[in-house]
Design an enzyme around this catalytic site. Structure first.
Site, PDB file in Angstrom:
ATOM      1  N   HIS A   1      42.812  28.497  39.192  1.00 23.06           N
ATOM      2  CA  HIS A   1      42.718  29.883  38.734  1.00 23.06           C
ATOM      3  C   HIS A   1      43.345  29.993  37.353  1.00 23.06           C
ATOM      4  CE1 HIS A   1      41.386  31.198  42.654  1.00 23.06           C
ATOM      5  NE2 HIS A   1      42.331  30.429  43.177  1.00 23.06           N
ATOM      6  N   LEU A   2      42.772  30.870  36.547  1.00 26.20           N
ATOM      7  CA  LEU A   2      43.345  31.166  35.232  1.00 26.20           C
ATOM      8  C   LEU A   2      44.658  31.920  35.397  1.00 26.20           C
ATOM      9  CD1 LEU A   2      39.929  32.335  33.938  1.00 26.20           C
ATOM     10  CD2 LEU A   2      41.207  30.524  32.788  1.00 26.20           C
ATOM     11  N   SER A   3      44.612  32.982  36.201  1.00 26.47           N
ATOM     12  CA  SER A   3      45.799  33.795  36.475  1.00 26.47           C
ATOM     13  C   SER A   3      46.500  33.240  37.714  1.00 26.47           C
ATOM     14  CB  SER A   3      45.384  35.250  36.719  1.00 26.47           C
ATOM     15  OG  SER A   3      44.589  35.344  37.894  1.00 26.47           O
TER      16      SER A   3
ATOM     17  N   ALA B   1      36.286  35.734  42.403  1.00 27.92           N
ATOM     18  CA  ALA B   1      36.476  36.714  43.490  1.00 27.92           C
ATOM     19  C   ALA B   1      36.082  36.150  44.851  1.00 27.92           C
ATOM     20  CB  ALA B   1      35.671  37.974  43.192  1.00 27.92           C
TER      21      ALA B   1
ATOM     22  N   ASN C   1      36.876  27.002  40.550  1.00 32.47           N
ATOM     23  CA  ASN C   1      37.482  28.326  40.427  1.00 32.47           C
ATOM     24  C   ASN C   1      36.498  29.287  41.103  1.00 32.47           C
ATOM     25  OD1 ASN C   1      38.511  30.796  39.856  1.00 32.47           O
ATOM     26  ND2 ASN C   1      38.793  30.443  37.648  1.00 32.47           N
TER      27      ASN C   1
ATOM     28  N   ARG D   1      49.633  39.062  41.624  1.00 38.13           N
ATOM     29  CA  ARG D   1      48.739  40.202  41.384  1.00 38.13           C
ATOM     30  C   ARG D   1      48.590  41.050  42.655  1.00 38.13           C
ATOM     31  NH1 ARG D   1      43.581  38.066  38.337  1.00 38.13           N
ATOM     32  NH2 ARG D   1      43.360  40.326  38.008  1.00 38.13           N
TER      33      ARG D   1
ATOM     34  N   TYR E   1      42.824  37.158  31.318  1.00 32.30           N
ATOM     35  CA  TYR E   1      42.092  35.894  31.451  1.00 32.30           C
ATOM     36  C   TYR E   1      42.022  35.064  30.172  1.00 32.30           C
ATOM     37  CZ  TYR E   1      40.753  37.985  35.879  1.00 32.30           C
ATOM     38  OH  TYR E   1      40.785  38.550  37.126  1.00 32.30           O
TER      39      TYR E   1
ATOM     40  N   HIS F   1      38.598  35.079  47.669  1.00 34.09           N
ATOM     41  CA  HIS F   1      39.208  35.984  48.648  1.00 34.09           C
ATOM     42  C   HIS F   1      38.216  36.507  49.677  1.00 34.09           C
ATOM     43  CE1 HIS F   1      42.066  35.689  45.417  1.00 34.09           C
ATOM     44  NE2 HIS F   1      41.248  36.313  44.581  1.00 34.09           N
TER      45      HIS F   1
ATOM     46  N   PRO G   1      31.886  34.143  40.185  1.00 31.72           N
ATOM     47  CA  PRO G   1      31.365  35.333  39.511  1.00 31.72           C
ATOM     48  C   PRO G   1      32.264  35.895  38.419  1.00 31.72           C
ATOM     49  CG  PRO G   1      32.029  35.831  41.756  1.00 31.72           C
ATOM     50  CD  PRO G   1      32.064  34.346  41.621  1.00 31.72           C
ATOM     51  N   ASN G   2      31.590  36.368  37.374  1.00 28.78           N
ATOM     52  CA  ASN G   2      32.185  37.053  36.218  1.00 28.78           C
ATOM     53  C   ASN G   2      32.907  36.129  35.248  1.00 28.78           C
ATOM     54  OD1 ASN G   2      31.347  39.768  36.887  1.00 28.78           O
ATOM     55  ND2 ASN G   2      32.788  39.632  38.593  1.00 28.78           N
TER      56      ASN G   2
ATOM     57  N   GLU H   1      41.498  23.528  43.773  1.00 28.98           N
ATOM     58  CA  GLU H   1      41.243  24.957  43.547  1.00 28.98           C
ATOM     59  C   GLU H   1      42.018  25.365  42.300  1.00 28.98           C
ATOM     60  OE1 GLU H   1      42.578  27.437  46.798  1.00 28.98           O
ATOM     61  OE2 GLU H   1      42.441  29.270  45.588  1.00 28.98           O
TER      62      GLU H   1
ATOM     63  N   ASP I   1      32.830  27.064  54.049  1.00 25.54           N
ATOM     64  CA  ASP I   1      32.135  26.198  55.006  1.00 25.54           C
ATOM     65  C   ASP I   1      31.372  25.091  54.290  1.00 25.54           C
ATOM     66  OD1 ASP I   1      33.099  27.697  57.120  1.00 25.54           O
ATOM     67  OD2 ASP I   1      31.205  28.716  57.544  1.00 25.54           O
TER      68      ASP I   1
ATOM     69  N   ARG J   1      44.499  39.617  46.517  1.00 26.84           N
ATOM     70  CA  ARG J   1      44.277  38.301  45.893  1.00 26.84           C
ATOM     71  C   ARG J   1      45.166  37.225  46.504  1.00 26.84           C
ATOM     72  NH1 ARG J   1      41.034  39.575  41.461  1.00 26.84           N
ATOM     73  NH2 ARG J   1      41.512  41.628  40.629  1.00 26.84           N
TER      74      ARG J   1
ATOM     75  N   ARG K   1      36.105  40.086  27.596  1.00 30.37           N
ATOM     76  CA  ARG K   1      36.757  41.251  28.207  1.00 30.37           C
ATOM     77  C   ARG K   1      38.076  40.822  28.846  1.00 30.37           C
ATOM     78  NH1 ARG K   1      31.402  42.457  29.616  1.00 30.37           N
ATOM     79  NH2 ARG K   1      30.652  44.172  28.357  1.00 30.37           N
TER      80      ARG K   1
HETATM   81  O1  CA2 Z   1      42.530  33.880  37.863  1.00 26.76           O
HETATM   82  C1  CA2 Z   1      41.426  33.450  38.216  1.00 26.76           C
HETATM   83  O2  CA2 Z   1      40.914  32.452  37.723  1.00 26.76           O
HETATM   84  C2  CA2 Z   1      40.615  34.232  39.261  1.00 26.76           C
HETATM   85  O3  CA2 Z   1      39.885  33.292  40.052  1.00 26.76           O
HETATM   86  C3  CA2 Z   1      39.677  35.111  38.470  1.00 26.76           C
HETATM   87  C4  CA2 Z   1      38.851  36.053  39.331  1.00 26.76           C
HETATM   88  C5  CA2 Z   1      39.742  36.829  40.297  1.00 26.76           C
HETATM   89  O4  CA2 Z   1      38.939  37.601  41.184  1.00 26.76           O
HETATM   90  C6  CA2 Z   1      40.638  35.910  41.106  1.00 26.76           C
HETATM   91  O5  CA2 Z   1      41.476  36.709  41.928  1.00 26.76           O
HETATM   92  C7  CA2 Z   1      41.487  35.048  40.203  1.00 26.76           C
HETATM   93  C8  CA2 Z   1      38.075  37.052  38.458  1.00 26.76           C
HETATM   94  C9  CA2 Z   1      37.225  36.428  37.403  1.00 26.76           C
HETATM   95  C10 CA2 Z   1      36.717  37.515  36.499  1.00 26.76           C
HETATM   96  O6  CA2 Z   1      36.569  36.984  35.200  1.00 26.76           O
HETATM   97  C11 CA2 Z   1      36.517  37.860  34.149  1.00 26.76           C
HETATM   98  C12 CA2 Z   1      36.555  37.296  32.902  1.00 26.76           C
HETATM   99  C13 CA2 Z   1      36.538  38.106  31.802  1.00 26.76           C
HETATM  100  C14 CA2 Z   1      36.447  39.485  31.934  1.00 26.76           C
HETATM  101  C15 CA2 Z   1      36.398  40.035  33.198  1.00 26.76           C
HETATM  102  C16 CA2 Z   1      36.419  39.216  34.313  1.00 26.76           C
END
Ligand code: CA2
Length: 145
Positions: free
Chosen positions: A100-102, A77, A74, A107, A22, A80, A9-10, A98, A87, A111, A17
């Site tokens: 992640h960008l960050s 959210a 990836n 953090r 990110y 977590h 998601p997102n 797995e 499953d 997380r 944003r």
């Molecule tokens: O660092 C990552 O790739 C995460 O999977 C990104 C998730 C976060 O919940 C994980 O803890 C780490 C959030 C993705 C939200 O992506 C956005 C992208 C642009 C603007 C806002 C949110």
């Protein structure tokens, strides 16, 4: 052999944003880079994003039917929170990385637990869009060497 890249998601908001966390690259740009890397190595590749947990579960279940060799995920959210996606990926038995960008470990405390890390063949986190490229290269090594 085929590789499936799944995004939670997102991540469809990438590049629009919170670029300080990110990055400024869009998901479409990451998709085309990943597909190019994998197709250059003669691997088939699909790229999927959903904001809905059940759609990700369905995609993982379909991966077994479609004989996907490797998954890069990836879970965003859902990393977590999602026992359901955990499953599904355990049930299909397809090896996965797995990503992640960050770096979630640098953090907020919420997380710092992942429902995926103990099942993953490997984890790549903290390199922005490069996390995706690095995972693609790792999969190429796993599948073609
Ligand atoms: O660092 C990552 O790739 C995460 O999977 C990104 C998730 C976060 O919940 C994980 O803890 C780490 C959030 C993705 C939200 O992506 C956005 C992208 C642009 C603007 C806002 C949110």
């Amino acid at each position: 052999m085929s590789v499936l890249i799944i995004n939670g998601p997102n991540l469809n908001l990438l590049g629009t944003r919170e670029p300080e966390i990110y990055g400024a690259t869009t998901l479409a740009e990451i998709k085309s880079k990943c597909l190019k890397i994998l197709q250059n190595a003669n691997l088939k590749a699909d790229f999927f994003q959903s904001n809905a947990e059940h759609e990700i579960v369905d995609q993982i279940q379909a991966a077994r039917t479609n004989q996907v060799s490797y998954i890069i995920i990836n879970p965003a959210a859902f990393t977590h929170t999602s026992v359901a996606i955990r499953d599904a990926i355990a049930a299909v038995g397809i090896p996965f990385i797995e990503i992640h960008l960050s770096n979630p470990h640098s953090r907020e405390p919420f997380r710092q637990h992942s429902y995926f890390s103990d099942l993953a063949e490997g984890i790549i986190a903290g390199f922005g869009e490069e996390s995706y490229a690095m995972a693609c290269e790792a999969v190429i090594k796993k599948l073609t060497h």
